[in-house]
Design an enzyme around this catalytic site. Sequence first.
Site, PDB file in Angstrom:
ATOM      1  N   GLY A  11      37.840  37.075  26.083  1.00 39.15           N
ATOM      2  CA  GLY A  11      37.869  38.523  26.201  1.00 39.15           C
ATOM      3  C   GLY A  11      37.004  39.131  27.282  1.00 39.15           C
ATOM      4  N   HIS A 108      46.765  37.838  36.082  1.00 42.03           N
ATOM      5  CA  HIS A 108      46.985  36.401  36.271  1.00 42.03           C
ATOM      6  C   HIS A 108      45.990  35.901  37.328  1.00 42.03           C
ATOM      7  CE1 HIS A 108      49.151  32.615  36.239  1.00 42.03           C
ATOM      8  NE2 HIS A 108      49.087  32.626  37.554  1.00 42.03           N
TER       9      HIS A 108
END
EC number: 2.1.2.2
Length: 204
Positions: A11, A108
């Site tokens: 996270g 990404h």
Amino acid sequence: MNIAVFVSGGGTNLQAIIDNIKKGNIDGNIEVIISSKKDAYALERGKKHGIEGIYIGKNNYPNLAERTYKILEILEEKQIDLIILAGFMSILDKEIVQRYKNRIINIHPSLIPSFCGRGFYGKKVHEAVLNYGVKVTGATVHFVDEGTDTGPVILQKTVIVKDDDTVESLSKRVLEVEHEILPMAIKLFAEGKLKVEGRKVRIK
Ligand code: GRF
């Protein structure tokens, strides 16, 4: 603007979004964090900031249809405007992608269309970058379409690959760039500055 963040791991991208909202850089609020992993540390990060975290995975919703139904129910209930996939390692059913067309953003850790698509996730991306011997890599923020890492590109930023880089050293520098461009893309979306024209995203 109501935001839902989908996570599966540590996270750090979620944390970057939380920090930017707190600094007032993003005119939005994280209404819910949905995790595909029950023990994702990302859920802990949300908890520290009073953000509701919900595990939706194979253990509590065994099949994709059930997971999809539950996710859509939560998104409706929270009146979500924007979905962020931040280290999310599961697939989103096409029904969600279609319902939230151009309102789902993914990060990404490479310069798409290089080193992306099925099998290219997390550390594997940086392994492939080092094995190939490219001199430049980076990160990409893009809208999610029905493919894997194939949606319209919003922002990209480069990272120089050093001769003595390892997966750890490279992933660390790429992650720093991720933490810059993901919040920036969310800010632009919140300000209505992203216009999708076919494959292209124009920043007004
Ligand atoms: C990051 O490299 C991200 O690009 C990829 O998952 C990794 C972990 O992200 N999608 P986070 O620390 O869980 O945000």
